[in-house]
Design an enzyme around this catalytic site. Structure first.
Site, PDB file in Angstrom:
ATOM      1  N   LYS A  85      35.196  58.161  77.916  1.00  0.00           N
ATOM      2  CA  LYS A  85      33.776  57.770  77.909  1.00  0.00           C
ATOM      3  C   LYS A  85      32.987  58.725  78.776  1.00  0.00           C
ATOM      4  CE  LYS A  85      33.561  52.744  77.726  1.00  0.00           C
ATOM      5  NZ  LYS A  85      33.195  51.504  78.426  1.00  0.00           N
TER       6      LYS A  85
ATOM      7  N   HIS B 195      32.672  41.752  73.112  1.00  0.00           N
ATOM      8  CA  HIS B 195      31.665  42.201  74.079  1.00  0.00           C
ATOM      9  C   HIS B 195      30.883  40.953  74.483  1.00  0.00           C
ATOM     10  CE1 HIS B 195      28.246  44.997  75.395  1.00  0.00           C
ATOM     11  NE2 HIS B 195      27.751  43.780  75.504  1.00  0.00           N
TER      12      HIS B 195
ATOM     13  N   GLU C 293      27.652  43.750  81.569  1.00  0.00           N
ATOM     14  CA  GLU C 293      28.426  43.745  80.324  1.00  0.00           C
ATOM     15  C   GLU C 293      29.919  43.708  80.624  1.00  0.00           C
ATOM     16  OE1 GLU C 293      25.492  46.040  77.219  1.00  0.00           O
ATOM     17  OE2 GLU C 293      27.133  47.209  78.056  1.00  0.00           O
TER      18      GLU C 293
ATOM     19  N   ARG D  57      17.779  46.446  83.295  1.00  0.00           N
ATOM     20  CA  ARG D  57      16.506  46.259  82.588  1.00  0.00           C
ATOM     21  C   ARG D  57      16.627  45.030  81.702  1.00  0.00           C
ATOM     22  NH1 ARG D  57      18.738  47.486  77.740  1.00  0.00           N
ATOM     23  NH2 ARG D  57      20.233  49.168  77.739  1.00  0.00           N
TER      24      ARG D  57
ATOM     25  N   HIS E 170      29.648  51.285  67.609  1.00  0.00           N
ATOM     26  CA  HIS E 170      29.564  50.838  69.007  1.00  0.00           C
ATOM     27  C   HIS E 170      28.165  50.398  69.398  1.00  0.00           C
ATOM     28  CE1 HIS E 170      33.678  51.840  69.823  1.00  0.00           C
ATOM     29  NE2 HIS E 170      33.517  53.095  69.490  1.00  0.00           N
TER      30      HIS E 170
HETATM   31  P1  ADP Z   1      27.193  52.271  75.940  1.00  0.00           P
HETATM   32  O1  ADP Z   1      26.651  52.375  77.311  1.00  0.00           O
HETATM   33  O2  ADP Z   1      27.151  53.545  75.179  1.00  0.00           O
HETATM   34  O3  ADP Z   1      26.654  51.094  75.175  1.00  0.00           O
HETATM   35  P2  ADP Z   1      29.559  50.756  76.674  1.00  0.00           P
HETATM   36  O4  ADP Z   1      30.419  51.197  77.773  1.00  0.00           O
HETATM   37  O5  ADP Z   1      28.608  49.641  76.927  1.00  0.00           O
HETATM   38  O6  ADP Z   1      28.751  52.027  76.123  1.00  0.00           O
HETATM   39  O7  ADP Z   1      30.447  50.417  75.421  1.00  0.00           O
HETATM   40  C1  ADP Z   1      29.890  50.179  74.158  1.00  0.00           C
HETATM   41  C2  ADP Z   1      30.885  49.472  73.251  1.00  0.00           C
HETATM   42  O8  ADP Z   1      32.097  50.236  73.109  1.00  0.00           O
HETATM   43  C3  ADP Z   1      31.356  48.140  73.758  1.00  0.00           C
HETATM   44  O9  ADP Z   1      30.453  47.102  73.442  1.00  0.00           O
HETATM   45  C4  ADP Z   1      32.687  47.990  73.047  1.00  0.00           C
HETATM   46  O10 ADP Z   1      32.484  47.621  71.703  1.00  0.00           O
HETATM   47  C5  ADP Z   1      33.232  49.396  73.031  1.00  0.00           C
HETATM   48  N1  ADP Z   1      34.112  49.638  74.189  1.00  0.00           N
HETATM   49  C6  ADP Z   1      33.755  50.081  75.413  1.00  0.00           C
HETATM   50  N2  ADP Z   1      34.816  50.171  76.244  1.00  0.00           N
HETATM   51  C7  ADP Z   1      35.893  49.783  75.524  1.00  0.00           C
HETATM   52  C8  ADP Z   1      37.320  49.654  75.813  1.00  0.00           C
HETATM   53  N3  ADP Z   1      37.815  49.962  76.990  1.00  0.00           N
HETATM   54  N4  ADP Z   1      38.115  49.215  74.821  1.00  0.00           N
HETATM   55  C9  ADP Z   1      37.618  48.907  73.602  1.00  0.00           C
HETATM   56  N5  ADP Z   1      36.324  49.010  73.271  1.00  0.00           N
HETATM   57  C10 ADP Z   1      35.455  49.446  74.213  1.00  0.00           C
END
Ligand code: ADP
Length: 665
Positions: free
Chosen positions: A158, A208, A275, A299, A235
């Site tokens: 990420k 989520h 989250e 926010r 996502h």
């Molecule tokens: P962004 O800031 O781009 O929204 P997030 O970290 O909030 O990114 O992650 C977005 C989505 O990606 C999550 O809602 C979930 O669906 C998926 N996701 C994130 N981390 C994981 C993980 N460790 N394992 C599986 N899915 C993940």
């Protein structure tokens, strides 16, 4: 409380904030770009200031200009909405320096939560559970690979500065790691200006679930329960609901406490969302649910209305109160959940083409009826009106549809009905796709996880649930009804000139699913319709609302038809369909040439002749004008010749196949 605020945003969220401000007697200042000069949010505010060009960097991100606008109009505070400047700590600081209140958390909290890796380290020390992973500062590729190997596969890379679902790569096996890392870093540097990444265990079929928190300047902090945002594509969230199905009281209390701990760790003030990603071994085993911190959004979220629906609170009002220094309106034990709420994000996009965003003009934009018998069961938040354009400059969300019910089942049924009543013509949207999701057994049974859309793709991407016959019947009924409206006649009656030889037939050339289909309507003691090779059956219809009740072949369906050129968009409670009603007179010259006779290719009225007997004409020269189906059509000479005789006079009704004039070679 403030007397005037500036809303540094556009679209639905600017309208949303303005609505609460108005209710509270606070004046509002909008800012707008070139593209938004006539936008709904500009009208929703008391004053508006132009801040620059259409691209966000030339307007909604130009914070010096926005601060000048606030000063010039005497605003005391700035509401950033979501996106744009809402999570920019420099902007929050600049507001303070300019003597303006930033309606959001302190800049230090934005900074602390801004980077995924740093915020995770902070959360770890606050005792908030994290997904197993690596979020260190050392970015040596070999070290990152070793960490991924240690965490195990599939692993997730990420971008630390990422957001909006961008900058993430799932790696299935160790040998793919290096290439995925390189590609993730490339995307991250381009999109976020930083290529720092973190590594996480990639959870299988997680949910989520996020917690809404609120802090005030007196140090109070509460949680307003959870939202389940598991239904995602690319996502990104598409459906959000509250409360989360299967949530137990004890898990809710634990997640709420963890979210409050996260907020307190950064001295949080205002609305925020923590989250979590939740692992579960089975859908019906809430006791197996384990939650891990993902990130905090500092926010108001797009999906905040579902929390408002179940708590009966106005979160923007809370934001304004807290920003003006008031304590939180309620304590934790005074906040309760009532019923169930679901939000659907209606986006201009093409679900069949990997949800590619679409642009265009909202030629038709009809919204569902807000229910009159109960308050707030259907809510629509949008920033556009019929005739407005979804431009390529901003995001593709057209509207948010929020429904509330006593139970999830009731909310689901209301959402399905509300989606059926949402008619959009002029651009591609996900409305039908959302209906498929809402009606899918998996969603109905709350078998939620972030892979739901992929998992259920076989049922979600299926086309037209209406079918050819009902769609064709609706289009033909609508055409007859429109003609009757123009001519003041009963659409079922045989008309002058049509009935001289017993029953009269009329052909309709349709195109459905790329295939030509002929429909034949017979006027007799009743209307009989045959569509393609189907059985002939009685057609009946009666107007109701903006559509018709259409009865055909044993089915009675309420249908609304919107025309866009030859395309007919049919909306029914079952779904929407697209069918073309071809204009048989558009190629009248060719049609009329058949058999060497100049005939009327469909029933209609002779409007005028452009020639008289004895005239010499050239191929292609207009000979006569006919009117049918509310439109005029010109009939041209198929070849050079001399007009021998006109067989009708202007005003005459003619049947299909009637010879209009004789042309001699
Ligand atoms: P962004 O800031 O781009 O929204 P997030 O970290 O909030 O990114 O992650 C977005 C989505 O990606 C999550 O809602 C979930 O669906 C998926 N996701 C994130 N981390 C994981 C993980 N460790 N394992 C599986 N899915 C993940």
């Amino acid at each position: 409380m403030f007397t005037k605020i500036l809303i540094a945003n556009r679209g639905e969220i600017a309208c949303r904030v303005a609505a609460t401000a108005r209710r509270m007697g606070i004046q509002t200042v909008a800012v707008y770009s070139d593209a938004d000069a006539g936008a709904k949010h500009v009208q929703a505010c008391d004053e508006a200031v132009h801040v620059g060009g259409s691209a966000p960097k030339d307007s909604y991100l130009r914070w010096e200009r926005i601060l000048e606008a606030a000063k010039a109009t005497g605003a005391e505070a700035v509401h950033p909405g979501y996106g744009f400047l809402s999570e920019n700590e420099d902007f929050a600081k600049a507001c303070a320096a300019a003597g303006l209140v930033f309606i959001g958390p302190p800049a230090s909290a934005i900074l602390a939560m801004g980077l995924k890796a740093e915020s995770k380290r902070l959360m770890e020390s606050a005792g908030v559970p994290l997904v197993p992973g690596y979020h260190g500062a050392d970015q040596d590729p070999a070290l990152l690979q070793r960490e991924a190997d240690r965490i195990g596969y599939p692993a997730l890379i990420k971008a630390s500065a990422g957001g909006g679902g961008k900058g993430m790569r799932v790696v299935e096996k160790p040998e793919d790691f290096a290439a995925a890392l390189a590609s993730c870093k490339r995307e991250a540097i381009n999109s976020f200006g930083s290529d720092a990444v973190l590594i996480e265990k990639y959870l299988q079929r997680p949910r989520h679930i996020e917690i809404q928190v609120f802090g005030d300047t007196q140090g109070n902090c509460v949680y307003l329960f959870e939202r389940d945002c598991s239904v995602q594509r690319r996502h990104q969230k598409v459906l959000e609901e509250a409360p989360a199905p299967g949530m137990t009281e004890s898990l809710r209390a634990q997640m709420g406490a963890a979210a409050v701990a996260a907020a307190k760790a950064v001295n949080y003030v205002g609305a925020g969302t923590v989250e979590f990603i939740v692992e579960q071994t089975a859908y019906d085993q809430p006791e197996s649910m384990k939650f891990f911190f993902m990130e905090m959004n500092t926010r108001l979220q797009v999906e905040h209305p579902v929390t408002e629906a179940i708590t009966g609170l106005d979160l923007v009002e809370w934001q304004l109160r807290v920003a003006s220094g008031e304590p939180l309106p309620l304590a934790q034990d005074q906040i309760r959940i009532q019923g169930h709420a679901i939000e659907a994000r209606i986006c201009a996009e093409n679900p069949d083409n990997n949800f590619l965003p679409a642009t265009g003009t909202l030629q038709v934009y009809r919204k569902p009826q807000a229910s009159s018998f109960e308050r707030n069961t259907v809510r629509i938040d949008d920033g556009v009106r019929e005739g407005d354009t979804i431009s390529p400059f901003y995001d593709s969300m057209v509207a948010k549809l929020i429904v509330h019910g006593d139970t999830r089942e009731q909310a689901l049924a209301r959402l399905d009905t509300a989606l059926a009543q949402t008619h959009i013509v002029g651009l591609n949207t996900n409305v039908q796709f959302l209906r498929h999701v809402v009606r899918s057994p998996a969603f109905a049974k709350a078998q939620l996880d972030t892979a739901l859309i992929q998992r259920e793709s076989a049922v979600l991407f299926k086309q037209d649930p209406v079918g050819l016959e009902p769609a064709a019947a609706a289009v033909i009924a609508d055409a007859l009804q429109s003609e009757a409206a123009v001519q003041g006649a009963d659409p079922f009656s045989r008309r002058d000139g049509w009935q001289s030889h017993g029953t009269t037939r009329r052909r309709f050339e349709l195109e459905y699913d790329g295939q030509p289909v002929r429909a034949v309507l017979t006027y007799g003691s009743q209307l009989l319709l045959q569509v393609g090779e189907g059985a002939e059956s009685a057609l009946q219809f009666t107007p109701q609302g903006d559509g018709l009740w259409v009865q055909f072949n044993g089915q009675r369906i309420h249908s609304t038809v919107h025309a866009q050129g030859e395309t007919r968009h049919v909306f029914t409670p079952q779904g929407a369909a697209r069918i073309s009603l071809l204009d048989p007179l558009a190629h009248a010259g060719e049609a009329a040439q058949e058999g060497g006779r100049l005939t009327a290719p469909m029933p209609g009225k002779v409007v005028s002749f452009a020639v008289k007997a004895g005239d010499n004409v050239k191929a292609g020269q207009p000979l006569a004008v006919m009117e049918a189906m509310k439109m005029e059509h010109t009939i041209s000479a198929p070849k050079d010749g001399t007009v021998a005789e006109l067989l009708y006079a202007p005003g005459d009704q003619v049947t299909e196949g009637a010879e209009l004039l004789k042309l001699a070679a």
